[in-house]
Write a protein that holds these residues in place. Sequence first.
Motif, PDB file in Angstrom:
ATOM      1  N   LEU A  11      25.325  46.405  33.584  1.00 24.10           N
ATOM      2  CA  LEU A  11      26.106  45.201  33.840  1.00 24.10           C
ATOM      3  C   LEU A  11      25.617  44.499  35.097  1.00 24.10           C
ATOM      4  CD1 LEU A  11      29.716  46.591  33.212  1.00 24.10           C
ATOM      5  CD2 LEU A  11      28.206  45.471  31.566  1.00 24.10           C
ATOM      6  N   THR A  12      25.770  43.206  35.097  1.00 22.80           N
ATOM      7  CA  THR A  12      25.549  42.446  36.323  1.00 22.80           C
ATOM      8  C   THR A  12      26.768  42.585  37.222  1.00 22.80           C
ATOM      9  OG1 THR A  12      26.486  40.422  35.397  1.00 22.80           O
ATOM     10  CG2 THR A  12      24.132  40.818  35.016  1.00 22.80           C
ATOM     11  N   ASP A  13      26.641  42.132  38.463  1.00 23.16           N
ATOM     12  CA  ASP A  13      27.771  42.226  39.388  1.00 23.16           C
ATOM     13  C   ASP A  13      28.952  41.393  38.899  1.00 23.16           C
ATOM     14  OD1 ASP A  13      26.257  43.884  40.939  1.00 23.16           O
ATOM     15  OD2 ASP A  13      25.607  42.304  42.332  1.00 23.16           O
ATOM     16  N   ASP A  14      28.671  40.213  38.365  1.00 23.91           N
ATOM     17  CA  ASP A  14      29.760  39.369  37.860  1.00 23.91           C
ATOM     18  C   ASP A  14      30.453  40.026  36.673  1.00 23.91           C
ATOM     19  OD1 ASP A  14      29.209  37.495  39.790  1.00 23.91           O
ATOM     20  OD2 ASP A  14      27.950  36.249  38.480  1.00 23.91           O
ATOM     21  N   GLN A  15      29.665  40.594  35.764  1.00 26.28           N
ATOM     22  CA  GLN A  15      30.255  41.268  34.605  1.00 26.28           C
ATOM     23  C   GLN A  15      31.083  42.476  35.037  1.00 26.28           C
ATOM     24  OE1 GLN A  15      26.690  42.056  32.330  1.00 26.28           O
ATOM     25  NE2 GLN A  15      27.005  40.269  30.996  1.00 26.28           N
ATOM     26  N   THR A  16      30.625  43.190  36.050  1.00 26.20           N
ATOM     27  CA  THR A  16      31.361  44.352  36.539  1.00 26.20           C
ATOM     28  C   THR A  16      32.704  43.948  37.119  1.00 26.20           C
ATOM     29  OG1 THR A  16      29.283  45.519  36.999  1.00 26.20           O
ATOM     30  CG2 THR A  16      31.270  46.319  38.103  1.00 26.20           C
ATOM     31  N   ARG A  17      32.692  42.916  37.978  1.00 25.37           N
ATOM     32  CA  ARG A  17      33.949  42.467  38.581  1.00 25.37           C
ATOM     33  C   ARG A  17      34.916  41.950  37.517  1.00 25.37           C
ATOM     34  NH1 ARG A  17      30.328  40.637  42.685  1.00 25.37           N
ATOM     35  NH2 ARG A  17      30.125  38.643  41.590  1.00 25.37           N
ATOM     36  N   GLU A  18      34.388  41.194  36.571  1.00 21.45           N
ATOM     37  CA  GLU A  18      35.245  40.655  35.508  1.00 21.45           C
ATOM     38  C   GLU A  18      35.845  41.775  34.664  1.00 21.45           C
ATOM     39  OE1 GLU A  18      34.827  37.824  31.521  1.00 21.45           O
ATOM     40  OE2 GLU A  18      33.148  38.044  32.914  1.00 21.45           O
ATOM     41  N   LEU A  19      35.038  42.795  34.384  1.00 27.66           N
ATOM     42  CA  LEU A  19      35.506  43.898  33.549  1.00 27.66           C
ATOM     43  C   LEU A  19      36.545  44.739  34.287  1.00 27.66           C
ATOM     44  CD1 LEU A  19      34.910  44.749  30.686  1.00 27.66           C
ATOM     45  CD2 LEU A  19      33.147  46.302  31.530  1.00 27.66           C
ATOM     46  N   ILE A  20      36.340  44.998  35.563  1.00 28.35           N
ATOM     47  CA  ILE A  20      37.320  45.762  36.346  1.00 28.35           C
ATOM     48  C   ILE A  20      38.659  45.030  36.386  1.00 28.35           C
ATOM     49  CG2 ILE A  20      37.892  46.543  38.676  1.00 28.35           C
ATOM     50  CD1 ILE A  20      34.968  47.274  39.051  1.00 28.35           C
ATOM     51  N   LYS A  21      38.614  43.732  36.614  1.00 22.41           N
ATOM     52  CA  LYS A  21      39.855  42.950  36.658  1.00 22.41           C
ATOM     53  C   LYS A  21      40.575  42.985  35.317  1.00 22.41           C
ATOM     54  CE  LYS A  21      41.689  38.385  37.832  1.00 22.41           C
ATOM     55  NZ  LYS A  21      42.547  38.337  36.657  1.00 22.41           N
ATOM     56  N   ARG A  22      39.826  42.896  34.253  1.00 19.04           N
ATOM     57  CA  ARG A  22      40.450  42.878  32.927  1.00 19.04           C
ATOM     58  C   ARG A  22      41.090  44.231  32.611  1.00 19.04           C
ATOM     59  NH1 ARG A  22      37.595  41.297  27.114  1.00 19.04           N
ATOM     60  NH2 ARG A  22      39.399  41.852  25.825  1.00 19.04           N
ATOM     61  N   ILE A  23      40.407  45.330  32.950  1.00 21.15           N
ATOM     62  CA  ILE A  23      40.975  46.652  32.669  1.00 21.15           C
ATOM     63  C   ILE A  23      42.235  46.878  33.488  1.00 21.15           C
ATOM     64  CG2 ILE A  23      40.553  49.134  32.804  1.00 21.15           C
ATOM     65  CD1 ILE A  23      37.605  48.563  32.252  1.00 21.15           C
ATOM     66  N   ASP A  24      42.206  46.486  34.778  1.00 20.25           N
ATOM     67  CA  ASP A  24      43.397  46.625  35.615  1.00 20.25           C
ATOM     68  C   ASP A  24      44.548  45.782  35.085  1.00 20.25           C
ATOM     69  OD1 ASP A  24      42.239  48.441  37.301  1.00 20.25           O
ATOM     70  OD2 ASP A  24      41.559  46.948  38.756  1.00 20.25           O
ATOM     71  N   ASP A  25      44.247  44.546  34.656  1.00 22.23           N
ATOM     72  CA  ASP A  25      45.304  43.683  34.116  1.00 22.23           C
ATOM     73  C   ASP A  25      45.886  44.266  32.829  1.00 22.23           C
ATOM     74  OD1 ASP A  25      44.912  41.964  36.210  1.00 22.23           O
ATOM     75  OD2 ASP A  25      43.697  40.516  35.085  1.00 22.23           O
ATOM     76  N   ASP A  26      45.021  44.777  31.945  1.00 25.10           N
ATOM     77  CA  ASP A  26      45.506  45.364  30.694  1.00 25.10           C
ATOM     78  C   ASP A  26      46.384  46.584  30.968  1.00 25.10           C
ATOM     79  OD1 ASP A  26      44.210  43.441  29.255  1.00 25.10           O
ATOM     80  OD2 ASP A  26      42.507  44.708  28.678  1.00 25.10           O
ATOM     81  N   TYR A  27      45.973  47.398  31.928  1.00 21.72           N
ATOM     82  CA  TYR A  27      46.768  48.579  32.264  1.00 21.72           C
ATOM     83  C   TYR A  27      48.124  48.166  32.831  1.00 21.72           C
ATOM     84  CZ  TYR A  27      48.045  53.057  34.361  1.00 21.72           C
ATOM     85  OH  TYR A  27      48.711  54.201  34.708  1.00 21.72           O
ATOM     86  N   SER A  28      48.143  47.186  33.715  1.00 23.23           N
ATOM     87  CA  SER A  28      49.406  46.724  34.300  1.00 23.23           C
ATOM     88  C   SER A  28      50.316  46.113  33.246  1.00 23.23           C
ATOM     89  CB  SER A  28      49.123  45.697  35.407  1.00 23.23           C
ATOM     90  OG  SER A  28      48.333  46.270  36.431  1.00 23.23           O
ATOM     91  N   HIS A  29      49.720  45.429  32.265  1.00 24.73           N
ATOM     92  CA  HIS A  29      50.512  44.798  31.210  1.00 24.73           C
ATOM     93  C   HIS A  29      51.157  45.828  30.294  1.00 24.73           C
ATOM     94  CE1 HIS A  29      50.705  42.917  27.074  1.00 24.73           C
ATOM     95  NE2 HIS A  29      51.528  42.155  27.767  1.00 24.73           N
ATOM     96  N   ALA A  30      50.470  46.937  30.077  1.00 29.03           N
ATOM     97  CA  ALA A  30      50.956  47.916  29.097  1.00 29.03           C
ATOM     98  C   ALA A  30      51.784  49.030  29.718  1.00 29.03           C
ATOM     99  CB  ALA A  30      49.768  48.528  28.339  1.00 29.03           C
ATOM    100  N   ILE A  31      51.620  49.291  31.017  1.00 33.51           N
ATOM    101  CA  ILE A  31      52.210  50.501  31.586  1.00 33.51           C
ATOM    102  C   ILE A  31      53.724  50.425  31.663  1.00 33.51           C
ATOM    103  CG2 ILE A  31      52.097  49.758  33.987  1.00 33.51           C
ATOM    104  CD1 ILE A  31      51.341  53.270  32.528  1.00 33.51           C
ATOM    105  N   GLU A  32      54.310  49.235  31.806  1.00 37.68           N
ATOM    106  CA  GLU A  32      55.770  49.150  31.923  1.00 37.68           C
ATOM    107  C   GLU A  32      56.453  49.590  30.627  1.00 37.68           C
ATOM    108  OE1 GLU A  32      59.305  45.940  33.036  1.00 37.68           O
ATOM    109  OE2 GLU A  32      57.190  45.352  33.132  1.00 37.68           O
ATOM    110  N   ALA A  33      56.031  48.981  29.490  1.00 35.16           N
ATOM    111  CA  ALA A  33      56.602  49.388  28.200  1.00 35.16           C
ATOM    112  C   ALA A  33      56.268  50.845  27.891  1.00 35.16           C
ATOM    113  CB  ALA A  33      56.080  48.469  27.096  1.00 35.16           C
ATOM    114  N   HIS A  34      55.073  51.265  28.284  1.00 38.75           N
ATOM    115  CA  HIS A  34      54.668  52.655  28.069  1.00 38.75           C
ATOM    116  C   HIS A  34      55.591  53.613  28.827  1.00 38.75           C
ATOM    117  CE1 HIS A  34      51.958  56.137  27.740  1.00 38.75           C
ATOM    118  NE2 HIS A  34      52.155  56.312  29.041  1.00 38.75           N
ATOM    119  N   THR A  35      55.916  53.298  30.068  1.00 42.87           N
ATOM    120  CA  THR A  35      56.752  54.169  30.889  1.00 42.87           C
ATOM    121  C   THR A  35      58.165  54.272  30.329  1.00 42.87           C
ATOM    122  OG1 THR A  35      55.449  53.548  32.837  1.00 42.87           O
ATOM    123  CG2 THR A  35      57.590  54.585  33.222  1.00 42.87           C
ATOM    124  N   VAL A  36      58.701  53.144  29.839  1.00 45.00           N
ATOM    125  CA  VAL A  36      60.044  53.173  29.247  1.00 45.00           C
ATOM    126  C   VAL A  36      60.063  54.082  28.018  1.00 45.00           C
ATOM    127  CG1 VAL A  36      61.797  51.776  28.095  1.00 45.00           C
ATOM    128  CG2 VAL A  36      60.658  50.903  30.142  1.00 45.00           C
TER     129      VAL A  36
END
Length: 696
Positions: A11-36
């Motif tokens: 990956l390029t640096d831009d692709q890496t940063r974009e991918l890290i942000k997307r994975i963190d956002d997806d995890y944050s979006h799903a973890i609340e319903a998952h925890t309940v």
Amino acid sequence: MPDLPGFQIKLTDDQTRELIKRIDDDYSHAIEAHTVRIATWAGYYRRWANLTDLPKMGDEKEPNFRVRLVQAQILVKIAKELDSLLGEEAEVIAEPVGPEDHKIVGKVGKYVTWRLISDMNIVVPLSVFDFRRVLFGRTHAYLPWEIDRYRTPKGWQIYRQGPVFQPIAPDDIILPPIAAAQCIHDFPYAIRRYRDKPTAMVRGEEYGLYQNVKKNLVDIQRFAESADEISDDEVVARQKAEAEGVIYDTAGSGRARGTIEIHEWYSTVDWGGQEREVVVRYLPDKKLIVGVQDLMSLYPTKRRRIPIVEGALIRDGSYWSMGFGKMLSDIEDELSVNHQLFTKAGQFSVGPVIFARPMTGFNRQTSKIEPYQVNWTEDPSGVTQIKFQFDPQYSVLKDQMCRAEAERLTGQTDQSVGRSIDRPNAPRTATGQVALLEEGNIRASYDVRMLREDMRGILKHIWELECDLNSERTFFRVTEEDAGGLFRVSRGGSEMMPDEFAGRYDFDIKFATSRWSREAHKDRMLTFYQLALGNPLLATNPNALWWITNELAKALGFPNFHQIVPKPPDMGEAKHPREEWTLALQAEDLAVHPSDDDQAHLLDHYRRIEDEKQAQNPDVGAIRLMLDHIAEQQQQLCHKQMMQQLMTSFVQDISKNDSQTGGLNLSGGTPMSIQQLQENMGSMFGPQEDTQNAIK
């Protein structure tokens, strides 16, 4: 961690940063319903593990027994399903999809059966998989292709390669809250959480599983030494640890576990205007991507490439369907309250309540009446004992009502689990009991049918992995009897060739025969055997009698009868003229049979030969074979006619004799068959050679 073949995507640096942000956002979006959801499931697991909370202040001495309804129902459910799925005589059935796939369909079925049960040792992990399916209603398993290596003095050697079935804990599968999803492939992304050792990650980088591990090894090891083995949001895992008696220190000391948490993220990315299905391995503690692979390069022919299989107890249109935990929780609570009431009522009947005047001198410090105890008082008449009439009818009926409700939900009645029924209005006759069992099995069979559908998906996934990743000759164990002559067996097994992994198949499970079904089959075979012995069609046929006896021996638990008593040679059977013409067209040898209707055979043969001669391209070879066969048929017909004439003359001569000449007195027209005449001739003329000479 299993090894997956394939190349890492740089990956390029831009692709890496974009991918890290997307994975963190997806995890944050799903973890609340998952925890309940996981918090709710943790309550179900507490019921399964019989974990009870501390009583409220003041209730320490109150009855607090919990009726283990959830635990009992789940144990019975899992036992029944696994016995049906992997019990005696269970096997995988392959169903060909393409027109050419039927050629090795039997071999494929035996191979997948061996792979599933013997090679993958799926019994124990499948039990965990089914347990979570029954308790929670939905379960997942990681099913990749594994290359298991071990170190030797000569270097790394491959111990085994093939599919591996790993049940995923409920805490470790994180999916977004999508209402319309019906399977894991309907979600825009999926995250599987697992842990791995830094040393294993270094080795995985050599095999192409990871990247960026060696250059970040020091930081990875530091995080692995300081990380909790169980995260705060792994609620079910903490309940499991409590049930096992494991205490985890959360104060910061003693937290070194030697592994680090990895998020395996499956989704689609758009790089350069081209969509690609990828799997990304990400260290959330260090914000580091340690692996990016293209799923199409890993599984080129699979339609659904996420290596995660799943199962559901009930298909009601929702993804997170209910399990026994949700179905039975309120009933278990009601049963527990009823049991505590029953206990308290019994205590009142045994330990009476006593009222006394303060001036009687009764010891007011005594709070419990003990046997063989003397309580002195100046006024015994001032002490009053209240007796409670103990009537258990209410608690018994309440218990029956609650258990009946549980039976309606699960389909597991007292009779089906081997308990004597305690319902007062239940049928007592054998017919009524059988009818009740059959109706109850309809509900229970629904869950087994859903498990069967889940297993079909798992088996198809395993075969697709074989087609994509197995490029070697693979030996599998199978007996000649199981092969049934469908494929070659030598040295206790057979081999699947690389080109045989190209077929497309659907798969099904042939359920095992239950103990009661085997007993019923045994009774039917005994009855059939007794009837067959009195049937002249079977009594005179050694092959038929051997087959019936062999099947009876199998039903009685003696599968090696065929080794003790081999099958008798085939005596041959009469064939229809149409079958004989088919054999002639196939250039097969033809033979006449003594029981043939020679006149009918000859007429049919003449007609077919004339029809063949009128054809545009007549089969000369078939005509020649049929002409030779006709000659043999005519010869047999002549012998039969001569024998008939001889016997007729013989009967007439014998009937003229009287008892004075030593002949047989058959006057009066007593009929006699040809077989009887031959037996009489044998007794009169001696052995067969003498009989033939006498006839000549």
